[in-house]
Structure formats: C-alpha cells, structure tokens
Design a protein around this motif. Sequence first.
Motif, PDB file in Angstrom:
ATOM      1  N   ALA A 273     -26.529 -14.559  10.897  1.00  0.00           N
ATOM      2  CA  ALA A 273     -25.321 -13.744  10.901  1.00  0.00           C
ATOM      3  C   ALA A 273     -25.640 -12.254  11.001  1.00  0.00           C
ATOM      4  O   ALA A 273     -24.875 -11.483  11.593  1.00  0.00           O
ATOM      5  CB  ALA A 273     -24.499 -14.018   9.639  1.00  0.00           C
ATOM      6  N   ASP A 274     -26.777 -11.858  10.431  1.00  0.00           N
ATOM      7  CA  ASP A 274     -27.182 -10.445  10.461  1.00  0.00           C
ATOM      8  C   ASP A 274     -27.814 -10.042  11.788  1.00  0.00           C
ATOM      9  O   ASP A 274     -28.152  -8.869  11.979  1.00  0.00           O
ATOM     10  CB  ASP A 274     -28.165 -10.149   9.324  1.00  0.00           C
ATOM     11  CG  ASP A 274     -27.506 -10.243   7.954  1.00  0.00           C
ATOM     12  OD1 ASP A 274     -26.267 -10.229   7.898  1.00  0.00           O
ATOM     13  OD2 ASP A 274     -28.234 -10.328   6.946  1.00  0.00           O
ATOM     14  N   GLY A 275     -28.024 -10.992  12.687  1.00  0.00           N
ATOM     15  CA  GLY A 275     -28.622 -10.687  13.974  1.00  0.00           C
ATOM     16  C   GLY A 275     -30.132 -10.591  13.962  1.00  0.00           C
ATOM     17  O   GLY A 275     -30.734 -10.028  14.887  1.00  0.00           O
ATOM     18  N   SER A 276     -30.770 -11.156  12.947  1.00  0.00           N
ATOM     19  CA  SER A 276     -32.233 -11.148  12.892  1.00  0.00           C
ATOM     20  C   SER A 276     -32.795 -12.029  13.995  1.00  0.00           C
ATOM     21  O   SER A 276     -32.205 -13.062  14.355  1.00  0.00           O
ATOM     22  CB  SER A 276     -32.716 -11.652  11.531  1.00  0.00           C
ATOM     23  OG  SER A 276     -32.297 -10.796  10.486  1.00  0.00           O
TER      24      SER A 276
ATOM     25  N   VAL B 216     -34.807  -4.237  16.169  1.00  0.00           N
ATOM     26  CA  VAL B 216     -35.173  -5.633  15.927  1.00  0.00           C
ATOM     27  C   VAL B 216     -35.446  -5.835  14.440  1.00  0.00           C
ATOM     28  O   VAL B 216     -36.184  -5.069  13.822  1.00  0.00           O
ATOM     29  CB  VAL B 216     -36.407  -6.033  16.758  1.00  0.00           C
ATOM     30  CG1 VAL B 216     -36.930  -7.398  16.321  1.00  0.00           C
ATOM     31  CG2 VAL B 216     -36.050  -6.062  18.232  1.00  0.00           C
ATOM     32  N   THR B 217     -34.842  -6.882  13.874  1.00  0.00           N
ATOM     33  CA  THR B 217     -34.995  -7.177  12.447  1.00  0.00           C
ATOM     34  C   THR B 217     -35.452  -8.626  12.262  1.00  0.00           C
ATOM     35  O   THR B 217     -34.957  -9.535  12.931  1.00  0.00           O
ATOM     36  CB  THR B 217     -33.664  -6.978  11.700  1.00  0.00           C
ATOM     37  OG1 THR B 217     -33.240  -5.622  11.852  1.00  0.00           O
ATOM     38  CG2 THR B 217     -33.810  -7.290  10.224  1.00  0.00           C
ATOM     39  N   VAL B 218     -36.403  -8.811  11.367  1.00  0.00           N
ATOM     40  CA  VAL B 218     -36.838 -10.147  10.943  1.00  0.00           C
ATOM     41  C   VAL B 218     -36.492 -10.286   9.469  1.00  0.00           C
ATOM     42  O   VAL B 218     -36.958  -9.493   8.639  1.00  0.00           O
ATOM     43  CB  VAL B 218     -38.348 -10.350  11.169  1.00  0.00           C
ATOM     44  CG1 VAL B 218     -38.801 -11.673  10.530  1.00  0.00           C
ATOM     45  CG2 VAL B 218     -38.672 -10.341  12.653  1.00  0.00           C
ATOM     46  N   SER B 219     -35.668 -11.250   9.140  1.00  0.00           N
ATOM     47  CA  SER B 219     -35.326 -11.488   7.733  1.00  0.00           C
ATOM     48  C   SER B 219     -36.493 -12.154   7.026  1.00  0.00           C
ATOM     49  O   SER B 219     -37.243 -12.927   7.634  1.00  0.00           O
ATOM     50  CB  SER B 219     -34.076 -12.358   7.621  1.00  0.00           C
ATOM     51  OG  SER B 219     -32.949 -11.685   8.131  1.00  0.00           O
ATOM     52  N   ARG B 220     -36.642 -11.872   5.739  1.00  0.00           N
ATOM     53  CA  ARG B 220     -37.801 -12.362   4.980  1.00  0.00           C
ATOM     54  C   ARG B 220     -37.347 -12.910   3.626  1.00  0.00           C
ATOM     55  O   ARG B 220     -36.540 -12.281   2.941  1.00  0.00           O
ATOM     56  CB  ARG B 220     -38.786 -11.224   4.768  1.00  0.00           C
ATOM     57  CG  ARG B 220     -39.929 -11.508   3.802  1.00  0.00           C
ATOM     58  CD  ARG B 220     -40.857 -10.312   3.720  1.00  0.00           C
ATOM     59  NE  ARG B 220     -41.843 -10.447   2.661  1.00  0.00           N
ATOM     60  CZ  ARG B 220     -41.726  -9.928   1.448  1.00  0.00           C
ATOM     61  NH1 ARG B 220     -40.636  -9.231   1.131  1.00  0.00           N
ATOM     62  NH2 ARG B 220     -42.665 -10.101   0.546  1.00  0.00           N
ATOM     63  N   ILE B 221     -37.866 -14.083   3.264  1.00  0.00           N
ATOM     64  CA  ILE B 221     -37.650 -14.631   1.924  1.00  0.00           C
ATOM     65  C   ILE B 221     -38.994 -15.073   1.363  1.00  0.00           C
ATOM     66  O   ILE B 221     -39.956 -15.304   2.106  1.00  0.00           O
ATOM     67  CB  ILE B 221     -36.660 -15.819   1.923  1.00  0.00           C
ATOM     68  CG1 ILE B 221     -37.231 -17.005   2.701  1.00  0.00           C
ATOM     69  CG2 ILE B 221     -35.303 -15.405   2.466  1.00  0.00           C
ATOM     70  CD1 ILE B 221     -36.399 -18.281   2.557  1.00  0.00           C
ATOM     71  N   VAL B 222     -39.056 -15.173   0.055  1.00  0.00           N
ATOM     72  CA  VAL B 222     -40.276 -15.620  -0.636  1.00  0.00           C
ATOM     73  C   VAL B 222     -39.937 -16.874  -1.423  1.00  0.00           C
ATOM     74  O   VAL B 222     -39.059 -16.852  -2.296  1.00  0.00           O
ATOM     75  CB  VAL B 222     -40.827 -14.533  -1.572  1.00  0.00           C
ATOM     76  CG1 VAL B 222     -42.059 -15.040  -2.309  1.00  0.00           C
ATOM     77  CG2 VAL B 222     -41.159 -13.264  -0.788  1.00  0.00           C
ATOM     78  N   LEU B 223     -40.628 -17.974  -1.128  1.00  0.00           N
ATOM     79  CA  LEU B 223     -40.437 -19.236  -1.847  1.00  0.00           C
ATOM     80  C   LEU B 223     -41.699 -19.547  -2.641  1.00  0.00           C
ATOM     81  O   LEU B 223     -42.758 -19.791  -2.064  1.00  0.00           O
ATOM     82  CB  LEU B 223     -40.145 -20.375  -0.880  1.00  0.00           C
ATOM     83  CG  LEU B 223     -38.765 -20.410  -0.209  1.00  0.00           C
ATOM     84  CD1 LEU B 223     -38.658 -21.614   0.721  1.00  0.00           C
ATOM     85  CD2 LEU B 223     -37.656 -20.466  -1.259  1.00  0.00           C
ATOM     86  N   THR B 224     -41.584 -19.520  -3.963  1.00  0.00           N
ATOM     87  CA  THR B 224     -42.698 -19.878  -4.830  1.00  0.00           C
ATOM     88  C   THR B 224     -42.247 -20.972  -5.789  1.00  0.00           C
ATOM     89  O   THR B 224     -41.056 -21.140  -6.040  1.00  0.00           O
ATOM     90  CB  THR B 224     -43.189 -18.665  -5.638  1.00  0.00           C
ATOM     91  OG1 THR B 224     -42.102 -18.160  -6.430  1.00  0.00           O
ATOM     92  CG2 THR B 224     -43.698 -17.560  -4.724  1.00  0.00           C
TER      93      THR B 224
ATOM     94  N   ARG C  48     -38.467  -4.802  12.068  1.00  0.00           N
ATOM     95  CA  ARG C  48     -38.313  -4.331  10.687  1.00  0.00           C
ATOM     96  C   ARG C  48     -38.004  -5.526   9.791  1.00  0.00           C
ATOM     97  O   ARG C  48     -37.159  -6.353  10.106  1.00  0.00           O
ATOM     98  CB  ARG C  48     -37.160  -3.328  10.617  1.00  0.00           C
ATOM     99  CG  ARG C  48     -36.847  -2.822   9.211  1.00  0.00           C
ATOM    100  CD  ARG C  48     -35.714  -1.812   9.261  1.00  0.00           C
ATOM    101  NE  ARG C  48     -34.491  -2.406   9.790  1.00  0.00           N
ATOM    102  CZ  ARG C  48     -33.577  -3.013   9.030  1.00  0.00           C
ATOM    103  NH1 ARG C  48     -33.765  -3.126   7.722  1.00  0.00           N
ATOM    104  NH2 ARG C  48     -32.481  -3.503   9.582  1.00  0.00           N
ATOM    105  N   LEU C  49     -38.733  -5.636   8.650  1.00  0.00           N
ATOM    106  CA  LEU C  49     -38.516  -6.743   7.724  1.00  0.00           C
ATOM    107  C   LEU C  49     -37.344  -6.422   6.802  1.00  0.00           C
ATOM    108  O   LEU C  49     -37.292  -5.353   6.189  1.00  0.00           O
ATOM    109  CB  LEU C  49     -39.772  -7.001   6.894  1.00  0.00           C
ATOM    110  CG  LEU C  49     -40.930  -7.711   7.611  1.00  0.00           C
ATOM    111  CD1 LEU C  49     -42.164  -7.765   6.730  1.00  0.00           C
ATOM    112  CD2 LEU C  49     -40.516  -9.122   8.027  1.00  0.00           C
ATOM    113  N   SER C  50     -36.423  -7.373   6.713  1.00  0.00           N
ATOM    114  CA  SER C  50     -35.261  -7.229   5.840  1.00  0.00           C
ATOM    115  C   SER C  50     -35.276  -8.375   4.819  1.00  0.00           C
ATOM    116  O   SER C  50     -35.167  -9.552   5.193  1.00  0.00           O
ATOM    117  CB  SER C  50     -33.968  -7.275   6.660  1.00  0.00           C
ATOM    118  OG  SER C  50     -32.838  -7.268   5.813  1.00  0.00           O
TER     119      SER C  50
END
Length: 429
Positions: free
Chosen positions: A51-54, A23-31, A217-219
């Motif tokens: 698309a990555d299956g997160s 299992v994957t959770v995609s992560r972005i940072v917006l500042t 897992r954070l991606s």
Amino acid sequence: MAFLFILVSVLFPSGQGYAAEQVTVSRIVLTGSVNPASADYFSRALEQAHADGSVALLVELDTPGGLVSSLRLMVQDVLASKIPVIVYVSPSGAQAASAGALLMLSAHVAAMSPGTEIGAAHPAGMGGGDKDGDVMSKKAASDLAAYARSLAELRGRNPEWAEQAVRQSRASSAQEAIRIGVIDLIAATPSMLLREIDGKRVKVGGRELVLETARARLSVIEPAFQEQALMRIADPNIAYILFLAGLVGLYFELANPGAIFPGVAGAVSLLLGLYAMQMLPVSITGALLLALGVLFLGLELFVTSGGVLAIAGLIALFAGSLMLFGTPGSGTELSLFVFLPVFVVFAVAAGAIVRVVLSSSSARQLSGQEGLLGESGRVVRQIERASAGKVFVHGELWEAVADEKLPEGTSIRVTGITGLQLQVTKTEE
C-alpha cells in the motif's frame, strides 16, 4: 526557467535519478518463534508495504522455528504477494531453523549474513510424541518434506537439500548454503544486500520484475502493541514462568478461599501461559507433571507425610520442566538460566514447609488438657493420700491427687490427667 529545466535534464535524464531517490524498501525484523502473532505481523507488514508503494519487503530473520500452521500462512502470503519478499538471516550468529528454513525457501530472494545457519526443519511432535518409527511422525515429516521440496523447485533452489533438511534435520552454514544453491547471496549488511540484488530478475505474481534497490531507502514497519506483546509471551521461558505462576496462584486461592488476589493473578497467568504454549511444541506429560508437582508441594502443608510429598513434588517439577518443551537443539527449549532459579526457589520453599510441619508436629501441645502435662503449679487446698485437693496450674484451679500428702503452698508438677482430675507430684521450689 529554461536554464533550470536544462540543468535538471542533464543531472537527472528522463527523471531516473529523481525516481531512484523515491524508491522505498519496507523492512521488518522477525525474531523468536514462528507463531500466530508473528504470522499476523508478517501479513500486515506485507499489505502495508504494498500500500505504501514499496518495491519490496525485506524480512530480517532470526528464528529457531515454530508452528507449521503459522509457517504455511506466511508462505501463502509470500506466494500471493504483489511485491518481492527478501528474507535475510541477520545479524551474524542468527539462524533460520525449522520453519524459518522453509520461509527462506519460499522467498523471492534468500540471503544470509556471514556466520549464520539454515536448516534442521524436521517437524517436532506436539505432546512429546515425536519418536522414530511413529506413524504420525513419519506422515508429518513426509508431508513437510514434500512441501519444502516444492518450494525449493518453485524458486529454483536445491530441492534435495530442502528434503534432507526436513527428513534428516540437515543444517548448513551460509557459505555451504550459497555453494549448494540453497540461497542467492551472502551480504554483511542490509544496505550491501540491496546493492547486490539491484538488477536481479524475480517472478512475482506470474510476471517478471527487475529489482531496482541500489539506492532504495529502508522504511521500518514496527509491530503493533498487540503483536509485540503476543510475540513476547510466546517465548518458552516466559510461557513456563506464567504457567507455574498460574498454578501456584490458583492453588493458594483454593487453599485459602476469599484471598482473591492469588486467584485472580493465577487465573490470568495461567491463561496467558496456556495461550503461549499453544504456539509452542509442548509435551502434555511435562505440563501434567508440573501441575502434579505444585499440588504435591501444596499438600505438604496439610498432610503430614514427613517430607515425602515435598520430595515427590520436586521430582515431578524437575522432570516436568525438562520434558515441557521437547525440541532440544531447536531453540525452543527451556533455558537453564530460567529453570534453575525457579527450581531452587521451589526447593527452598519445600524445605521451609517440611521444617515448619515437622517442628509443629514434634512440639509439645500447649492447649487443651494435654497441654497441662509437665506444667508447674502450687497446692491451694491440701491433698490427702485418700482424698483429692485443689491445685492452681496454668491460671486455673484443678482437682488433683498425689501419692503423698501435700500441704497448701507446696510446689507441684502435673504428671498425668484422668478425666478432669490431675495427677501431680511434689517438686522443689
């Protein structure tokens, strides 16, 4: 082989453990501010995560607000998303103000770190026109309040608070936000957040999903170079410096045609500054005052005003800087640590210009006939009271007259000029 199969079946019944590890959770940072560049980054990351299956997209948010148009695009992406979007105000001390608050309301899961805040979503008018009682400001506030309320109702959050955040600029701490139903939970770290929301039911695209994030897992999805560069120049302080640098460069190019470099650098800086300003709540009056200030300071070099133009330019520069970003308290105002050094540099430059101009205007003229006044020389052909003689002054021979007879070799000083004839007087050796 049979033994290994039985061992795997016992350790990971029905393959659940193996699946959980994948299992994957995609992560972005917006500042920083919400702007077209950050909206593009958000949209691309959401598509890539799917698309990555997160199983979800985690957005770590810290923003003072930004453009409503960019916010609406981001909210539309959230509402149309095929995977859950988790908006998390982080780290401690961060904020989800203005546009950030509405993005939180639209999220499938809204979470905050301890010591963060959310709210103050009253729309700030472009061009400094945001005044109480102004018809357009009321329309913008009403429209955004209805938008915030609808998002809160859609996600089962506090609609009254959402409307107050827009109409009354209400803001809340993380503890208050969870108490009154604005957010779903408080978590100190992203990993704690994922464990807390494991098993939570959310509606995505009209269907109900159960989040399985406890062992996710954070991606990280990094911004592209173009997105990163455009988000960087959208900072009010960088936009301010680019705008001023552009004005100064173009002025020097116009004042000294053919210099090339000031004009090229100024044009590029000005265009980048204007691009950044279109993403920020800019006062048109403030921008015009900055341009006027640079013009006045430049004219001081060519117009003898006794310092009046320099003082007027500094006043215009000071007022324009204060007015340029008219959203105090929103985080999109000009930093004092940027404004003061820039203003001091301009003030020192203006003082130097005034000093040079005044000293050059008060200095004795050293060229032309007027430059001969006060010069010393000697008589090379005797001067009679009734007729002129010749004197050698300033490396040249001149016809000269005097009030007394002056023999050859007498030291003289020029006291006046009539046409091409000098008036001289005797001096001591």
